[in-house]
Write an enzyme that holds these catalytic residues in place. Structure first.
Site, mmCIF file in Angstrom:
data_model
loop_
_atom_site.group_PDB
_atom_site.id
_atom_site.type_symbol
_atom_site.label_atom_id
_atom_site.label_comp_id
_atom_site.label_asym_id
_atom_site.label_seq_id
_atom_site.Cartn_x
_atom_site.Cartn_y
_atom_site.Cartn_z
ATOM 1 N N SER A 112 2.538 2.269 -27.329
ATOM 2 C CA SER A 112 3.999 2.247 -27.323
ATOM 3 C C SER A 112 4.606 3.095 -26.216
ATOM 4 O O SER A 112 4.334 2.884 -25.045
ATOM 5 C CB SER A 112 4.491 2.665 -28.704
ATOM 6 N N HIS A 113 5.390 4.085 -26.602
ATOM 7 C CA HIS A 113 6.150 4.901 -25.638
ATOM 8 C C HIS A 113 5.341 6.081 -25.121
ATOM 9 O O HIS A 113 5.854 6.877 -24.346
ATOM 10 C CB HIS A 113 7.412 5.402 -26.328
ATOM 11 N N ASP A 276 10.728 0.533 -23.836
ATOM 12 C CA ASP A 276 9.565 1.416 -23.796
ATOM 13 C C ASP A 276 8.300 0.680 -23.340
ATOM 14 O O ASP A 276 8.355 -0.480 -22.925
ATOM 15 C CB ASP A 276 9.336 2.084 -25.163
ATOM 16 N N ASP A 278 5.752 -0.852 -24.678
ATOM 17 C CA ASP A 278 5.394 -2.174 -25.207
ATOM 18 C C ASP A 278 6.608 -3.041 -25.532
ATOM 19 O O ASP A 278 6.467 -4.105 -26.141
ATOM 20 C CB ASP A 278 4.498 -2.028 -26.442
ATOM 21 N N ASP A 280 9.333 -2.706 -27.500
ATOM 22 C CA ASP A 280 10.032 -2.858 -28.780
ATOM 23 C C ASP A 280 11.208 -1.903 -28.951
ATOM 24 O O ASP A 280 12.034 -2.107 -29.833
ATOM 25 C CB ASP A 280 9.052 -2.783 -29.972
ATOM 26 N N ARG A 281 11.295 -0.868 -28.100
ATOM 27 C CA ARG A 281 12.432 0.057 -28.228
ATOM 28 C C ARG A 281 13.515 -0.267 -27.212
ATOM 29 O O ARG A 281 13.256 -0.914 -26.205
ATOM 30 C CB ARG A 281 11.969 1.499 -28.002
ATOM 31 N N LYS A 375 10.427 -4.588 -34.054
ATOM 32 C CA LYS A 375 11.675 -4.297 -33.362
ATOM 33 C C LYS A 375 11.567 -4.884 -31.965
ATOM 34 O O LYS A 375 10.469 -5.158 -31.490
ATOM 35 C CB LYS A 375 11.951 -2.797 -33.340
#
Ligand code: G1P
Ligand code: ZN
Length: 542
Positions: A112-113, A276, A278, A280-281, A375
């Protein structure tokens, strides 16, 4: 079939959490580590005859890992793997591909982030057939399988070239390499009024999207520049890099400071957003306006009906417990259900599947809807653009109008990162130990109305999740939440969530940190974070 059984294990890795298994890249590259975890997934969920989706955020080791996973999938009897070209698949696009193809599940390679690279982080996440993150029952089964395994199966054949779109065979398994952007972009075209957004942009509306050298670059270039006509170069840091160009791909004012500063300038673009690692944010900015994620959820829920995909209205709004109550006020005004769930997107899955929530959000820059089961950063950007196009308002005007209608919920999260575990526990246990005695007491001039350790009963399947965060609610509507991060990779991270609602328009322009001063003081009195940790200020304020 020509495969080898490699003796290894039991797997010394730890239990996968909400977001799969996240470790240092070096750990994943250690002999047999990735392989044992992937074998545990196959042992737990079954592999024979299954259809899987595979891709990731392009971080270092992703391509190599994808090759290993393909060879293991073939050896374990998987029927077909749908792989994103170059291995580049955003988390929401992976969720969509699983749903679109009726796949049995998917594996997403991302942390992710968290920063990527040889010295950065890597992660492996398993999603189930609804496209959403594996629920606790599945992650527990994967963990149990990892402790039982004695080795893993891997094909002796080499993995195919991931850059060539089309279908190939790997040891009897079909490998279908697909364009990662196409299906996702088509879904977005169905949900949003691209003509209206295109007209707004053609009329001079300017935007800047910072992909932070992560996976959304190709998606954003295709959708924002090619399909919606934003000027070439509106998407910056658009090429995914294995180390994210040294960036920390977390879209908040601290890590996306360049974008933030530009939007705060009077000469900045009309609209700014970032996503981010991947995808999703999301962070949403207007010229001179920062949209707090909790407000973003409330504003989007209030205006979603303006987008074609939600023209029939939304059925319910779900937010994670630490997310501000701003969205609850919208749900009340719309006469729809409001749900408060524990932190983590997986808790929205049942509500979305059951049609009891349409829009969901978390304070941690996560917003999404029932179009997928993750998300979705670009989705949030497009819904904002659709709403701006439909109302003809700018970001700060829209936000101001929202506050005048619903009041403003001042909100902030203070993170204390990489703490020694005992120090973080000390702050948690001071507050936990006092919870029962708090109602009726006055702390920093505010009377406590209720205090508890949040427990959630899933309204769909009745499952119970306890110990989801300590919360103190004051009679004036202020709220404090304290919890330990479940995703940090170093020591313990304490998250303090602060909230105060105001209906007085005179206050709407105030700095949240100033407005929240009494709530911050109350939190210090209740949990003694400074006293227990010696930290005088949080590491990150959002
Ligand atoms: C964090 C966020 C949470 C989010 C999760 C995965 O978890 O706070 O909202 O769902 O990352 O993106 P935490 O570290 O707080 O456990
Ligand atoms: Zn992410």
């Amino acid at each position: 079939m020509t495969s080898t059984f490699v003796t290894a294990g039991p797997f010394a890795g730890q239990k996968p959490g909400t977001s799969g298994l996240r470790k240092k890249t070096a750990q994943f590259r250690a002999p047999h580590y990735l392989e044992c975890f992937v074998q545990a997934i196959f042992d737990a969920v079954g592999a024979s005859g299954k259809v899987l989706v595979l891709g990731g955020d392009g971080r270092f080791f992703g391509r190599e890992a994808a090759g290993i996973i393909l060879r293991m999938a073939a050896a374990n009897g998987v029927a077909r793997v749908i792989v994103a070209q170059g291995g580049l698949l955003s988390t929401p696009a992976a969720s969509h591909l699983i749903r679109l193809n009726g796949a049995d599940g998917g594996i997403v390679l991302s942390a992710s982030h968290n920063p990527g690279g040889e010295d950065g982080d890597f992660g492996v996440k398993y999603n189930i057939s609804n496209g959403g993150p594996a629920p606790e029952s599945v992650t527990a089964a994967i963990h149990a399988a990892s402790e039982r395994l004695t080795g893993y199966r891997i094909s002796d054949q080499p993995a195919p070239d991931l850059d060539r779109i089309g279908e190939t065979d790997l040891d009897g398994m079909a490998v279908q390499i697909v364009d990662p952007v196409l299906d996702y972009a088509e879904l977005m075209e169905r949900l949003f009024d691209f003509d209206a957004i295109r007209a707004m942009i053609a009329g001079g509306f300017t935007l800047r999207f910072d992909a932070m050298c992560a996976v959304t670059g190709p998606y954003a270039v295709e959708i924002l520049e090619r399909r919606l006509g934003a000027a070439p170069g509106s998407v910056v840091n658009a090429v995914p890099l294995p180390d994210f160009g040294g960036m920390h791909p977390d879209p908040n004012p601290t890590w996306a400071s360049d974008l933030y500063e530009r939007l705060m300038s009077e000469t900045g673009p009309d609209f700014g957003a970032a996503s981010d690692g991947d995808g999703d944010r999301n962070m949403i900015l207007g010229r001179g306006a920062y949209v707090n994620p909790s407000d973003s959820l409330a504003v989007l829920a209030a205006h979603a009906h303006l987008a074609p995909g939600y023209a029939g209205g939304i059925k319910g709004i779900a937010r994670s417990m630490p997310t501000s109550t701003a969205a609850d006020r919208v749900a009340e005004a719309l006469g729809i259900e409001a749900h408060e769930t524990p932190t983590g997107w997986k808790f929205f899955g049942n509500l979305l599947d059951a049609g009891r929530a349409t829009i969901c959000g978390e304070e941690s820059f996560g917003t999404g809807s029932d179009h997928v089961r993750e998300k979705d950063g670009l989705w949030a950007v497009l819904l904002w653009l659709n709403v701006l196009a439909a109302t003809g308002q700018g970001v700060s005007d829209l936000l101001g109008a929202h506050w005048r209608r619903f009041g403003r919920t001042f909100y902030s999260r203070h993170d204390y990162e990489a703490l020694p575990v005992p120090q973080a526990e000390a702050a948690m246990s001071q507050l936990r130990g006092a919870l029962d005695t708090l109602p009726g007491k006055t702390i920093a001039g505010m009377k406590v109305a209720a205090a508890d350790d949040f427990a959630y009963v899933d309204p769909v399947d009745g499952s119970v999740s306890k110990g989801q965060g300590l919360r103190v609610i004051f009679a004036n509507g202020a709220r404090i939440v304290l919890r330990l991060s479940g995703t940090g990779t170093e020591g313990a991270t304490l998250r303090l969530y602060l909230e105060l609602h105001s209906d007085d328009p005179e206050t709407f322009g105030a700095d949240p940190q100033d407005m929240l001063a009494p709530v911050i003081a109350a939190a210090e009195e209740l949990a003694g974070i400074a006293r227990h940790t010696g930290r005088i200020a949080p590491d990150v304020i959002t």
